[in-house]
Scaffold this active site. Structure first.
Site, PDB file in Angstrom:
ATOM      1  CB  SER A  46     -29.981   0.016  -0.235  1.00 35.81           C
ATOM      2  OG  SER A  46     -29.798  -0.947   0.779  1.00 35.81           O
ATOM      3  N   GLY A  47     -28.768   1.565   2.521  1.00 36.83           N
ATOM      4  CA  GLY A  47     -27.746   1.410   3.546  1.00 36.83           C
ATOM      5  C   GLY A  47     -27.289  -0.036   3.674  1.00 36.83           C
ATOM      6  CG  LEU A  48     -28.987  -4.736   3.395  1.00 31.50           C
ATOM      7  CD1 LEU A  48     -28.313  -5.343   4.612  1.00 31.50           C
ATOM      8  CD2 LEU A  48     -30.317  -5.432   3.123  1.00 31.50           C
ATOM      9  CG  ASP A  58     -28.212  -2.117   7.289  1.00 32.81           C
ATOM     10  OD1 ASP A  58     -27.756  -0.956   7.295  1.00 32.81           O
ATOM     11  OD2 ASP A  58     -29.406  -2.382   7.068  1.00 32.81           O
ATOM     12  CG  ASP A  85     -31.037   3.580   4.286  1.00 35.43           C
ATOM     13  OD1 ASP A  85     -31.372   4.218   5.307  1.00 35.43           O
ATOM     14  OD2 ASP A  85     -30.991   2.331   4.225  1.00 35.43           O
ATOM     15  CG  ASP A  87     -28.490   3.590   8.250  1.00 35.77           C
ATOM     16  OD1 ASP A  87     -29.311   3.069   7.490  1.00 35.77           O
ATOM     17  OD2 ASP A  87     -27.297   3.270   8.268  1.00 35.77           O
ATOM     18  CD  GLU A 114     -33.462   2.936   9.884  1.00 30.50           C
ATOM     19  OE1 GLU A 114     -33.513   2.923   8.637  1.00 30.50           O
ATOM     20  OE2 GLU A 114     -33.018   1.988  10.547  1.00 30.50           O
ATOM     21  CE  LYS A 120     -30.170  -0.205  10.080  1.00 30.08           C
ATOM     22  NZ  LYS A 120     -30.879   0.554   9.051  1.00 30.08           N
ATOM     23  CG  ASN A 122     -31.698  -5.068   7.637  1.00 32.92           C
ATOM     24  OD1 ASN A 122     -32.596  -5.898   7.535  1.00 32.92           O
ATOM     25  ND2 ASN A 122     -31.438  -4.198   6.695  1.00 32.92           N
ATOM     26  CB  SER A 123     -36.230  -3.447   9.253  1.00 36.70           C
ATOM     27  OG  SER A 123     -35.955  -2.079   9.306  1.00 36.70           O
ATOM     28  NE  ARG A 158     -36.787   2.008   7.565  1.00 34.61           N
ATOM     29  CZ  ARG A 158     -35.837   1.253   7.036  1.00 34.61           C
ATOM     30  NH1 ARG A 158     -35.165   1.698   5.982  1.00 34.61           N
ATOM     31  NH2 ARG A 158     -35.534   0.086   7.568  1.00 34.61           N
ATOM     32  CG  HIS A 189     -39.520  -1.148   6.490  1.00 34.40           C
ATOM     33  ND1 HIS A 189     -39.896  -1.770   5.330  1.00 34.40           N
ATOM     34  CD2 HIS A 189     -38.248  -1.582   6.732  1.00 34.40           C
ATOM     35  CE1 HIS A 189     -38.914  -2.535   4.893  1.00 34.40           C
ATOM     36  NE2 HIS A 189     -37.894  -2.445   5.722  1.00 34.40           N
TER      37      HIS A 189
HETATM   38  C1  SPV Z   1     -32.096  -0.552   3.088  1.00 37.30           C
HETATM   39  O1  SPV Z   1     -32.223  -0.875   1.908  1.00 37.30           O
HETATM   40  O2  SPV Z   1     -30.999  -0.363   3.619  1.00 37.30           O
HETATM   41  C2  SPV Z   1     -33.274  -0.361   3.913  1.00 37.30           C
HETATM   42  C3  SPV Z   1     -34.443  -1.178   3.685  1.00 37.30           C
HETATM   43  O3  SPV Z   1     -33.219   0.432   4.828  1.00 37.30           O
HETATM   44  S1  SPV Z   1     -34.363  -2.508   4.793  1.00 37.30           S
HETATM   45  O4  SPV Z   1     -33.172  -3.276   4.500  1.00 37.30           O
HETATM   46  O5  SPV Z   1     -35.572  -3.241   4.585  1.00 37.30           O
HETATM   47  O6  SPV Z   1     -34.304  -1.991   6.155  1.00 37.30           O
HETATM   48 MG    MG Z   2     -31.331   0.754   5.455  1.00 34.99          MG
END
Ligand code: SPV
Ligand code: MG
Length: 294
Positions: A46-48, A58, A85, A87, A114, A120, A122-123, A158, A189
């Site tokens: 996971s990037g986050l 993130d 991930d 990004d 994505e 980026k 975070n979503s 994504r 997502h």
């Molecule tokens: C991550 O885990 O870094 C993701 C999922 O990309 S989210 O945090 O939902 O964007």
């Molecule tokens: Mg991410």
């Protein structure tokens, strides 16, 4: 760890099956190892979580090579495939090409990019998520696929259209374009608490290519619903990081408050676990074989 089947092929196979695969988040080699030990057939890097573990946001604050270093440690300590991930791919098509080559060289099975803009966000933050131009993003997908050295590496596209409140039609238009550009699988997502919109996407998309879900916000949805919808994979995206935060906070606070280790000793992993998770038995065997003490 080596095996005859490449990690890319293993991930590809997991996504191609009719059964739903479950991927666990990891953010370093230790958590990746723990996810594998628990039985997960693949890991989501996971990037986050990697960012948070490094103490940054993130928002592409960690450079792509800093993330690559973490991913290499993760791949070295696991035998299951890792989906990284990626990004937005850290730039344009050219940055995606180099990213794919380096990930492949370092034993990463696949990357997810994505359709947002660099840097980026975070979503789950803010409501103004800018989406990438469809044609430009398709160029990134094509460039990524054309630059991988072997056939096995998996490129996942994504779709952030639902996150950006652009609706199902926009999400499906992007799915068709990204699939045609060569994406091996899609992530759709969502930030909704209910799975309705992602399940509607899955129903409309069918089995044109594998679809992956990240139910962080719609976490109450039972796995059977994903399985019935024919979802290829589900990503539990940040739960090792969050578990670690809770456990470390409790432990730090108790040790601070009591000036003693007595209360926590039975609750924390024994040192033997630490040695086991970092593979000390292998080093001891290697020392018996190679180390001459003069
Ligand atoms: C991550 O885990 O870094 C993701 C999922 O990309 S989210 O945090 O939902 O964007
Ligand atoms: Mg991410």
């Amino acid at each position: 760890t080596s095996s005859n089947i490449s990690k890319g092929a293993a991930l590809r196979h997991l996504l191609a099956r009719t059964e739903t695969a479950y991927l666990m988040e990891a953010h370093n080699a230790l958590s990746a190892r723990i996810a594998e030990e628990a039985g997960f057939p693949a890991v989501w890097a996971s990037g986050l979580s990697i960012s948070a573990a490094l103490g940054v946001r993130d928002s592409n604050e960690a450079s792509w090579t800093q993330v690559l270093e973490v991913l290499e440690f993760m791949a070295d300590r696991t035998s299951v495939p890792i989906l990284a991930d990626g990004d937005t791919g850290y730039g344009n098509f050219n940055n995606v090409r180099r990213l794919v080559r380096k990930l492949e060289q370092r034993g990463i099975a696949g990357v997810c990019i994505e359709d947002k803009l660099f840097p980026k966000t975070n979503s789950f933050l803010g409501d103004d998520q800018d989406l990438a131009d469809i044609a430009e993003f398709c160029g990134k997908i094509k460039a990524g696929k054309d630059s991988q050295a072997g056939a096995d590496f998996v490129l996942v596209a994504r779709i952030e259209a639902l996150v950006a409140n652009r609706g199902l039609d926009e999400a499906l238009a992007r799915a068709h374009a990204f699939h045609a550009a060569g994406a091996d699988a899609l992530v759709i997502h969502s930030k909704k608490a209910e799975p309705d919109e992602v399940l509607a996407f899955c129903a409309a998309w069918g089995d044109r290519c594998p679809v992956i879900l990240i139910p962080t916000k719609y976490f109450r949805t039972p796995a059977e619903m994903f399985e019935a919808a024919g979802v290829s994979a589900v990503v539990w995206a940040n739960h090792n990081l969050r578990a670690a935060i809770t456990a470390m906070r409790e432990t730090s606070r108790e040790i601070f408050a009591t000036r003693s280790l007595v209360g926590v000793e039975a609750r924390v992993a024994p040192l033997a676990d630490v040695f086991e998770l970092s593979g000390n038995a292998e080093l001891e065997a290697a020392e018996r074989r190679y180390l001459v003490r003069p």
